[in-house]
Design a protein around this motif. Structure first.
Motif, PDB file in Angstrom:
ATOM      1  N   LEU A 192       0.915  -1.039  -0.136  1.00 52.20           N
ATOM      2  CA  LEU A 192      -0.118  -0.119  -0.053  1.00 52.20           C
ATOM      3  C   LEU A 192       0.943   1.272   0.137  1.00 52.20           C
ATOM      4  N   PRO A 193       0.337   2.421  -0.169  1.00 51.92           N
ATOM      5  CA  PRO A 193       1.076   3.691  -0.393  1.00 51.92           C
ATOM      6  C   PRO A 193       1.539   3.982   0.949  1.00 51.92           C
ATOM      7  N   GLU A 194       2.309   5.018   1.014  1.00 54.36           N
ATOM      8  CA  GLU A 194       2.569   5.628   2.418  1.00 54.36           C
ATOM      9  C   GLU A 194       1.689   6.247   3.174  1.00 54.36           C
ATOM     10  N   LEU A 195       1.417   5.969   4.540  1.00 45.11           N
ATOM     11  CA  LEU A 195       0.368   6.861   5.320  1.00 45.11           C
ATOM     12  C   LEU A 195      -1.036   6.669   4.564  1.00 45.11           C
ATOM     13  N   PHE A 196      -1.147   5.325   4.076  1.00 46.67           N
ATOM     14  CA  PHE A 196      -2.588   5.059   3.353  1.00 46.67           C
ATOM     15  C   PHE A 196      -3.625   5.402   4.316  1.00 46.67           C
ATOM     16  N   VAL A 221       2.169   4.019   8.425  1.00 47.85           N
ATOM     17  CA  VAL A 221       1.154   4.551   9.077  1.00 47.85           C
ATOM     18  C   VAL A 221       1.673   5.720  10.252  1.00 47.85           C
ATOM     19  N   ALA A 222       0.873   6.483  10.553  1.00 50.91           N
ATOM     20  CA  ALA A 222       1.273   7.387  11.527  1.00 50.91           C
ATOM     21  C   ALA A 222       1.174   6.978  13.063  1.00 50.91           C
ATOM     22  N   ARG A 268       5.623   5.169  10.345  1.00 52.09           N
ATOM     23  CA  ARG A 268       6.005   3.661  10.558  1.00 52.09           C
ATOM     24  C   ARG A 268       5.785   2.805   9.535  1.00 52.09           C
ATOM     25  N   MET A 269       6.313   1.920   8.784  1.00 53.69           N
ATOM     26  CA  MET A 269       6.059   0.938   7.563  1.00 53.69           C
ATOM     27  C   MET A 269       6.001  -0.245   8.315  1.00 53.69           C
TER      28      MET A 269
END
Length: 253
Positions: free
Chosen positions: A38-42, A80-81, A91-92
């Motif tokens: 998934l993308p960053e900060l999805f 995710v934040a 954080r991934m």
């Protein structure tokens, strides 16, 4: 060993985690793959106000990811934040169907956009093994830093989740291929589409092989992109063209 990878290129509703999770679950379910990126900060979009949306390490977003992986039998990764000990992290997570999850805190925060003022950088790399493939986890701006990304014989593929703005789309496309070529590895980059209050995003999610060749590229719009990473083909190429043996020694401080 072959592993099927899917990239979910999607728009993201601004700071609306519940809405984003509801939209993403059908995409994850439909992806015919072993690993879904998934993308960053999805769940929130690239917010610079994490206090309003960040959650603890076992919060609703990670709980949803664990539920999806168990239900659909595939690993899922994305960032995710996170709020932890009074600080915020981009954080991934890489979540396995077993429920086990590994976290990587974005090392290189995008200072020109203000990210470094709101989030705390990570201090260690993360390599995750799944289905016989070793994955290096990277988040967006990390892709610009080849020393951090350098393969030391410890990974086979890069998973990079991103919110990479459209004006720099050619940089994104070029760096994915550069990291694959110089590290003799596969690279998977999942970028978002749409707009947020600060930027427009063109997508261009892509799967790249160890020679820097494009296996699949999404272009614009929401879609699921899939491809196969073959570790036997990778090993054969590394043996035939062992550039890795001539790599320079270095120490990260």
């Amino acid at each position: 060993m072959e592993l099927r990878i899917a990239l979910c290129q999607c728009d993201i509703a601004w700071e609306q985690p519940a809405r984003n999770l509801a939209r993403l679950e059908p995409m994850v379910a439909a992806a015919e793959a072993d690993v879904v990126l998934l993308p960053e900060l999805f769940a929130t979009g690239f917010t610079l106000d994490p206090a309003g949306v960040a959650e603890g390490a076992g919060g609703a977003v990670v709980t949803a990811l664990r539920r999806w992986t168990a239900r659909y039998g595939k690993a899922v990764a994305g960032s995710v934040a996170v709020a932890e000990n009074g600080r915020f992290y981009n954080r991934m997570y890489f979540v396995k169907p077993s429920g086990e999850f590994i976290g990587y805190d974005k090392r290189h925060l995008f200072a020109p956009g203000g990210e470094a003022r709101q989030y705390t950088p990570g201090d260690s790399r993360a390599v995750v093994e799944y289905g016989g493939v070793r994955f290096l986890l990277l988040v967006c701006y990390d892709l610009r830093f080849p020393v951090w990304s350098r393969c030391r014989g410890d990974y086979d593929a890069i998973l990079c989740c991103a919110s990479w703005p459209a004006p720099r789309r050619e940089v994104w496309r070029t760096l994915l291929r550069a990291r694959a070529i110089e590290n003799q590895c596969y690279a998977a980059g999942a970028n978002r589409v749409g707009d947020d209050p600060a930027a427009r995003y063109a997508g261009d999610s892509a799967l790249v092989d160890f020679k820097g060749r494009t296996m699949a590229e999404a272009g614009g719009g929401e879609r699921i992109l899939t491809g196969v990473f073959d570790t036997e083909a990778l090993a054969a190429f590394r043996e035939k063209f062992p550039a890795w043996r001539d790599a320079d020694e270095f120490v990260l401080k």
